[in-house]
Design an enzyme around this catalytic site. Sequence first.
Site, PDB file in Angstrom:
ATOM      1  N   SER A 190      -2.083  -5.128   5.938  1.00 30.11           N
ATOM      2  CA  SER A 190      -1.594  -5.585   4.626  1.00 30.11           C
ATOM      3  C   SER A 190      -0.254  -6.282   4.808  1.00 30.11           C
ATOM      4  CB  SER A 190      -1.409  -4.360   3.731  1.00 30.11           C
ATOM      5  OG  SER A 190      -0.692  -4.690   2.568  1.00 30.11           O
TER       6      SER A 190
ATOM      7  N   TYR B 159       1.936   4.504   2.539  1.00 31.69           N
ATOM      8  CA  TYR B 159       0.944   3.422   2.659  1.00 31.69           C
ATOM      9  C   TYR B 159       1.469   2.300   3.564  1.00 31.69           C
ATOM     10  CZ  TYR B 159      -2.157  -0.432   1.307  1.00 31.69           C
ATOM     11  OH  TYR B 159      -3.036  -1.495   1.324  1.00 31.69           O
TER      12      TYR B 159
END
Length: 264
Positions: free
Chosen positions: A138, A151
């Site tokens: 990401s 995360y």
Amino acid sequence: MSFPYRVVAVTGASSGLGAEMARQLAGAGCKVALMARSTDKLAALATELGPNALALPCDVDDFAQVRAAVARAESELGPVECMIANAGIGQKLAPGPWDPAVPEQILRTNVQGMVHALYAVLPGMQARGRGHLVGVSSMASYQGLPLDGGYAASKAAQRVFLEGLRVQLRGTGIAVTCLCPGFVRTPMTDKNDFDMPFLLEADAAARRMLHAIARKRRVFNFPRRLAALVWLGQRTPRWLFDAVLARMGNRPTRRTQAYSHPRP
Ligand SMILES: NC(=O)c1ccc[n+]([C@@H]2O[C@H](COP(=O)([O-])OP(=O)(O)OC[C@H]3O[C@@H](n4cnc5c(N)ncnc54)[C@H](OP(=O)(O)O)[C@@H]3O)[C@@H](O)[C@H]2O)c1
């Protein structure tokens, strides 16, 4: 779209980006192994995609389950030529402060789950001297974020893991690609109640991801405008960056108000 591999496995295929990539791969004539935990959603997608898709329910946290799913995929569809390790879980705030179970679960599914998917197909690819390993990291991997439960750290670990693997496998015929999407509209981001700059629709994002894989990109950061912002952020003095991020990121939202960690 044309894709250079005939048999492709996708983890996290029951939803969002994984389901969209599976649809586009099937549309391109690939045989697709669909992996995730939700048996019903996988079965529905396999029915939608027709005989070239195979639903293989499994939990990526468990290497034995992933290996069994890959073995079934290979016996029914043929050798997996491309593994897209896409399964992941997002920012979950625990209903209590500083619960280590939250980052533990996020790291396990996102990092170890990716490793399980890649290692399950690697011996076969090595024996054949060809293949392609893909991990979905990401743009969040470039920046620690407040209140994200680990995360961003999990995405950074994935990106760095893939970097080492890519160099280790150089010259073996096995390519490695790290995909770093920005914000994409999926069930994972539907729960966000903050502005998501340069938000992409899942079908457009999946198309770009498959194109990057087909081109054997090493790392693919997109969309470009968000990548440029992140690049700038990385070059901003830390004191200034921290102050801005703290103002933006530590502001309680409707969702985090109930669970926000106490400030030291
Ligand atoms: N959406 C974004 O803005 C964005 C941005 C950057 C990166 N990403 C990454 O893109 C990937 C896909 O995310 P998404 O947005 O498409 O989210 P999503 O719609 O929530 O899909 C996540 C997928 O992962 C699967 N999964 C979760 N835990 C699993 C487990 N233990 N075992 C097997 N499968 C599991 C889920 O299936 P089951 O629940 O059925 O198991 C689901 O299919 C993730 O790695 C995410 O971090 C997303």
